[in-house]
Design a protein around this motif. Structure first.
Motif, PDB file in Angstrom:
ATOM      1  N   ILE A 121     -32.257 -13.499 -32.123  1.00  0.00           N
ATOM      2  CA  ILE A 121     -32.992 -12.731 -31.116  1.00  0.00           C
ATOM      3  C   ILE A 121     -32.014 -11.788 -30.427  1.00  0.00           C
ATOM      4  CG2 ILE A 121     -34.386 -12.813 -29.019  1.00  0.00           C
ATOM      5  CD1 ILE A 121     -35.310 -15.602 -29.862  1.00  0.00           C
ATOM      6  N   VAL A 122     -32.270 -10.497 -30.553  1.00  0.00           N
ATOM      7  CA  VAL A 122     -31.400  -9.470 -29.984  1.00  0.00           C
ATOM      8  C   VAL A 122     -32.099  -8.858 -28.771  1.00  0.00           C
ATOM      9  CG1 VAL A 122     -30.192  -7.290 -30.403  1.00  0.00           C
ATOM     10  CG2 VAL A 122     -30.439  -8.970 -32.262  1.00  0.00           C
ATOM     11  N   VAL A 123     -31.503  -9.002 -27.593  1.00  0.00           N
ATOM     12  CA  VAL A 123     -32.076  -8.463 -26.351  1.00  0.00           C
ATOM     13  C   VAL A 123     -31.287  -7.233 -25.929  1.00  0.00           C
ATOM     14  CG1 VAL A 123     -32.604  -8.921 -23.935  1.00  0.00           C
ATOM     15  CG2 VAL A 123     -32.831 -10.753 -25.632  1.00  0.00           C
ATOM     16  N   LYS A 124     -32.006  -6.145 -25.657  1.00  0.00           N
ATOM     17  CA  LYS A 124     -31.351  -4.931 -25.166  1.00  0.00           C
ATOM     18  C   LYS A 124     -32.104  -4.418 -23.938  1.00  0.00           C
ATOM     19  CE  LYS A 124     -29.070  -3.542 -29.407  1.00  0.00           C
ATOM     20  NZ  LYS A 124     -28.658  -2.415 -30.278  1.00  0.00           N
ATOM     21  N   ASN A 125     -31.334  -4.047 -22.907  1.00  0.00           N
ATOM     22  CA  ASN A 125     -31.891  -3.620 -21.634  1.00  0.00           C
ATOM     23  C   ASN A 125     -31.491  -2.172 -21.369  1.00  0.00           C
ATOM     24  OD1 ASN A 125     -32.467  -3.260 -18.823  1.00  0.00           O
ATOM     25  ND2 ASN A 125     -32.290  -5.467 -18.513  1.00  0.00           N
ATOM     26  N   ALA A 126     -32.497  -1.334 -21.090  1.00  0.00           N
ATOM     27  CA  ALA A 126     -32.226   0.087 -20.859  1.00  0.00           C
ATOM     28  C   ALA A 126     -31.724   0.366 -19.451  1.00  0.00           C
ATOM     29  CB  ALA A 126     -33.487   0.905 -21.119  1.00  0.00           C
ATOM     30  N   GLN A 127     -31.749  -0.634 -18.573  1.00  0.00           N
ATOM     31  CA  GLN A 127     -31.274  -0.483 -17.190  1.00  0.00           C
ATOM     32  C   GLN A 127     -31.930   0.703 -16.482  1.00  0.00           C
ATOM     33  OE1 GLN A 127     -29.720  -2.825 -15.844  1.00  0.00           O
ATOM     34  NE2 GLN A 127     -28.845  -3.955 -17.560  1.00  0.00           N
ATOM     35  N   GLY A 128     -33.219   0.902 -16.766  1.00  0.00           N
ATOM     36  CA  GLY A 128     -33.976   1.947 -16.084  1.00  0.00           C
ATOM     37  C   GLY A 128     -33.738   3.356 -16.581  1.00  0.00           C
ATOM     38  N   ASP A 129     -32.962   3.518 -17.631  1.00  0.00           N
ATOM     39  CA  ASP A 129     -32.632   4.838 -18.172  1.00  0.00           C
ATOM     40  C   ASP A 129     -33.565   5.156 -19.349  1.00  0.00           C
ATOM     41  OD1 ASP A 129     -31.360   6.861 -19.894  1.00  0.00           O
ATOM     42  OD2 ASP A 129     -29.648   6.679 -18.556  1.00  0.00           O
ATOM     43  N   ALA A 130     -34.410   6.180 -19.181  1.00  0.00           N
ATOM     44  CA  ALA A 130     -35.403   6.523 -20.207  1.00  0.00           C
ATOM     45  C   ALA A 130     -34.736   6.937 -21.514  1.00  0.00           C
ATOM     46  CB  ALA A 130     -36.312   7.634 -19.706  1.00  0.00           C
ATOM     47  N   SER A 131     -33.644   7.671 -21.437  1.00  0.00           N
ATOM     48  CA  SER A 131     -32.943   8.104 -22.646  1.00  0.00           C
ATOM     49  C   SER A 131     -32.368   6.911 -23.399  1.00  0.00           C
ATOM     50  CB  SER A 131     -31.824   9.085 -22.271  1.00  0.00           C
ATOM     51  OG  SER A 131     -31.094   9.464 -23.418  1.00  0.00           O
ATOM     52  N   ALA A 132     -31.778   5.972 -22.649  1.00  0.00           N
ATOM     53  CA  ALA A 132     -31.221   4.762 -23.275  1.00  0.00           C
ATOM     54  C   ALA A 132     -32.329   3.940 -23.914  1.00  0.00           C
ATOM     55  CB  ALA A 132     -30.476   3.932 -22.233  1.00  0.00           C
ATOM     56  N   MET A 133     -33.489   3.885 -23.254  1.00  0.00           N
ATOM     57  CA  MET A 133     -34.595   3.102 -23.791  1.00  0.00           C
ATOM     58  C   MET A 133     -35.105   3.693 -25.105  1.00  0.00           C
ATOM     59  SD  MET A 133     -37.751   1.585 -21.677  1.00  0.00           S
ATOM     60  CE  MET A 133     -38.221   3.178 -21.002  1.00  0.00           C
ATOM     61  N   ASN A 134     -35.180   5.009 -25.177  1.00  0.00           N
ATOM     62  CA  ASN A 134     -35.612   5.649 -26.421  1.00  0.00           C
ATOM     63  C   ASN A 134     -34.608   5.410 -27.546  1.00  0.00           C
ATOM     64  OD1 ASN A 134     -38.042   6.730 -25.461  1.00  0.00           O
ATOM     65  ND2 ASN A 134     -37.024   8.539 -24.632  1.00  0.00           N
ATOM     66  N   THR A 135     -33.324   5.395 -27.195  1.00  0.00           N
ATOM     67  CA  THR A 135     -32.285   5.123 -28.191  1.00  0.00           C
ATOM     68  C   THR A 135     -32.411   3.702 -28.727  1.00  0.00           C
ATOM     69  OG1 THR A 135     -30.755   6.692 -27.162  1.00  0.00           O
ATOM     70  CG2 THR A 135     -29.798   5.003 -28.591  1.00  0.00           C
TER      71      THR A 135
END
Length: 331
Positions: free
Chosen positions: A75-89
């Motif tokens: 299970i790989v968890v990734k958090n964008a920390q509220g950054d829309a660009s990071a979330m799209n990546t």
């Protein structure tokens, strides 16, 4: 002579083939089977806060409890920390076909992955209005290779709770971020219900957490109470909102138990870990062979009244004996 050489070569080839075959069987852990493929599940989280963390943890724990051990599933968890660009990546990385399933926590992360149009099945966790967010066309027949759970905010129940706890309220303030479709949807429902109940409404709009302090101070000077929708920007700044409201001796009604834990007076909420677990059960159905289209999205009803005793004491609100017995009281 040539025949003997040919026989020896044939015997060597056969021996080598049998040795390789036995080695392959041994590495598979069975006498004739193949090694079971280790599953890979991704989890995308919009931002780190108590509610989203509990949803994520509830999802993961349910998978483990249902027998998907670390040896069987990564299970790989990734958090964008509220950054829309990071979330799209992150969404783009997880849509590359190397994941068996991707789970997304809340509306922004869910929209980001749906927009990838990936062939990887998706299960969303706690999207307040999946239809308006463009995630499914209908709850009954989910499309876009995504299904999951909805957590519609029980606006009427929360406002009715405010009538019980603070019946003198005449004007409600609402503070929110207009860029979050889930927040806007909840605000519209709240305004409709508040208007029908005879309340006056004052709105304050922010675009990021740095604007919250000034906005809430201005709002509190005009209203008797504040309602906070399911808005990640405001939720991230809840300590700021709560402290300002305590200083003004005015109640804040939130949309989640985490908001109450952060200082809001009260809410009627859904258990965050429980909705994560419900989404995990849907994910398991997909991992066993179903497609998202075969699993209707479900709305999980909010039933838990949560009240903050410390906030109640600070602003001079008496919790009735009936609420004390039926509600969850937090400090």
């Amino acid at each position: 002579m040539k025949k003997n050489v040919f026989k020896k070569i044939t015997a060597i080839v056969l021996t080598l083939a049998m040795t390789l075959s036995l080695a392959a069987c041994a590495s598979s852990g069975t006498s004739g089977g193949t090694e079971q493929k280790k599953l890979k599940v991704g989890v995308i989280q919009t931002i780190e806060n108590g509610a989203f963390d509990a949803m994520r943890d509830g999802f993961i724990q349910e998978l483990r409890d249902q027998g998907y051990s670390e040896e069987q599933m990564e299970i790989v968890v990734k958090n964008a920390q509220g950054d829309a660009s990071a979330m799209n990546t992150i969404a783009q990385e997880m849509s590359d076909g190397t994941y068996d399933l991707v789970a997304t926590v809340a509306t922004p992360a869910t929209q980001a992955f749906v927009n990838m149009k990936s062939e990887t099945p998706q299960v969303f966790i706690a999207v307040s209005d999946p239809v308006k967010a463009g995630i499914v066309t209908t709850m009954e027949n989910p499309d876009y290779n995504a299904t999951g759970t909805s957590n519609p905010i029980p606006v009427a129940k929360i406002i009715d709770l405010s009538k019980t706890m603070t019946p003198v309220i005449k004007t409600f303030g609402i503070i929110y971020n207009t860029s979050e479709v889930n927040s806007v949807s909840t605000v519209n429902k709240a305004k409709e219900y508040m208007t029908a109940q005879g309340y006056e409404i004052v709105e304050a709009v922010v675009t990021n957490s740095s604007e919250v302090k000034q906005a809430i101070d201005g709002l509190l000077s005009q209203v008797d109470a504040v309602f906070i929708p399911n808005d990640s920007v405001i939720q991230n700044a809840m300590p700021t909102v709560a402290e300002a409201a305590k200083a003004a001796k005015k109640p804040v009604y939130g949309s989640s138990a985490v908001m109450v834990n952060s200082g809001a007076l009260a809410t009627v909420a859904i258990g965050d870990a429980a909705i994560g677990a419900t989404s995990a059960d849907m994910a398991i159905e997909i991992l066993k062979g179903k497609t998202p289209a075969e699993i209707p999205a479900v709305a999980v009803e909010a039933t838990d009244t949560v009240i903050n005793q410390t906030t109640s004491d600070a602003i001079g609100i008496q919790i009735s004996a009936e609420l004390s017995q039926s509600a969850t009281i937090v400090e």
